[in-house]
Design an enzyme around this catalytic site. Sequence first.
Site, mmCIF file in Angstrom:
data_model
loop_
_atom_site.group_PDB
_atom_site.id
_atom_site.type_symbol
_atom_site.label_atom_id
_atom_site.label_comp_id
_atom_site.label_asym_id
_atom_site.label_seq_id
_atom_site.Cartn_x
_atom_site.Cartn_y
_atom_site.Cartn_z
ATOM 1 N N ASN A 90 -2.046 3.193 -2.960
ATOM 2 C CA ASN A 90 -2.001 4.278 -1.974
ATOM 3 C C ASN A 90 -2.110 5.611 -2.701
ATOM 4 O O ASN A 90 -2.236 5.654 -3.927
ATOM 5 C CB ASN A 90 -0.724 4.189 -1.135
ATOM 6 N N LYS A 95 -12.977 -12.126 -12.248
ATOM 7 C CA LYS A 95 -13.523 -11.113 -11.349
ATOM 8 C C LYS A 95 -14.192 -11.788 -10.146
ATOM 9 O O LYS A 95 -14.997 -12.701 -10.319
ATOM 10 C CB LYS A 95 -14.536 -10.240 -12.106
ATOM 11 N N PHE A 107 12.924 7.584 1.240
ATOM 12 C CA PHE A 107 11.947 8.585 1.683
ATOM 13 C C PHE A 107 11.085 7.924 2.745
ATOM 14 O O PHE A 107 10.865 6.706 2.697
ATOM 15 C CB PHE A 107 11.072 9.068 0.518
ATOM 16 N N LYS A 109 17.721 -0.146 7.137
ATOM 17 C CA LYS A 109 17.860 -0.423 5.703
ATOM 18 C C LYS A 109 19.259 -0.112 5.183
ATOM 19 O O LYS A 109 19.511 -0.199 3.989
ATOM 20 C CB LYS A 109 16.805 0.366 4.910
#
Length: 398
Positions: free
Chosen positions: A208, A287, A322, A340
């Site tokens: 990300n 690969k 966060f 959480k």
Amino acid sequence: MDKKTVVVGVTGGIACYKAAALCSKLTQRGYNVEVVLTKNATEFIGPHTFESLTHNRAMVDTFDRNFQSHVEHVALADKADALIVAPATANIIAKAAHGIADDMLSTTILACDCPKLIAPAMNTRMYENPVTQDNLATLRRYGWEVIEPASGHLACGTVGKGKMPEPEDLLEAVDHAVRYGKDLQGLKVLVTAGPTQEALDPVRFITNHSTGKMGYEVARAAAARGAQVVLVSGPVSLKPPAYVELVPVTSALEMFEAVKARSAGQDVIIKTAAVADYRPAQVSGEKMKKSGGGLSLALERTDDILGWLGQNRREGQFLCGFSMETENLLENSRAKLAKKNLDMICANSLRQEGAGFGGETNVLTLITRSGEEELPKMSKEDAAHRVLDAVLRERGNG
Ligand code: CTP
């Protein structure tokens, strides 16, 4: 910040030119910078250079008639919040270690009871000479912070240890020594930062946009406030903060293992990392070759590290997550806080200008069980301190 005074002692070595950059950086950072040069330093660089950069008179000698005070070295020592000698020759190291005070800089050093730092810079053999090493050990014993020289090309034409560290590294050392109060002293803080990379094959991975900046600022800020900090970091291109134990990891699984192994001893855990929620179900050893049609990837869930911490936390441990969202920022973040089992979650929206990946600023809302604090747009460094302020407040000792 109250304007703090940093006395910069400059002694006669070729790295003097870097001392000018250090003084410029210290001044830009908001310090009042007072420079004391030895006579030998003035053979390399003049006082005017420092005066232009610091807007203060640079001092050279104890017997200069133009000083405002007759005991200028004591007056200077009185107002010093920190003293750094950079570059430091073997000569000033020896004098400081043995209390020899025969010029403006060495008398000022002796009169200073503030935090003192020294950045040796010299030829490798002079640096490694047991006499110099003994003198540095003596300085450490007297409470000085010795900033290790870097290795590289030296002015004498050799390659080895003895280079003065870069001005930004010295600035970080001064910041760490005096910029903040040590209100996190005695606390162990674990921070996670950056993205994770989930391998598909030896060539490709899923990741990300996280750059790790927010987490690195939290780690640096916590260390500067006196905490013992472990930073578990995914792959980023940031320079590791000094004074922090860095644990580099790549995948969500590695981050989970690294956090699990260290979590029990922590007082505070702050999870800024953008952990992948899914990884390829199969990792190809070779690969993957393309074929004519499309390609579907089977993904499987990674472990929710923060969720695990919430279920396995020890008494008194503070957990902060966060949360980045593109919609329903507060509702989604509040739900994560509860799900959480966290003490706090710092919410930021990718839709808000000045927040999110990569930039220098962030816009955070700090959500706890008892309320919410909406912070305005600010630098990630300032935001890191506000997060730590809130952690202290919520733990009941801020
Ligand atoms: N987190 C974690 N482990 C994961 C995923 C997330 O520890 N596998 C942590 C992050 O470090 C962050 C917090 O959980 O502190 C919130 O992450 P986020 O991805 O926004 O929340 P999710 O629980 O993954 O929820 P959703 O996917 O619904 O957005």
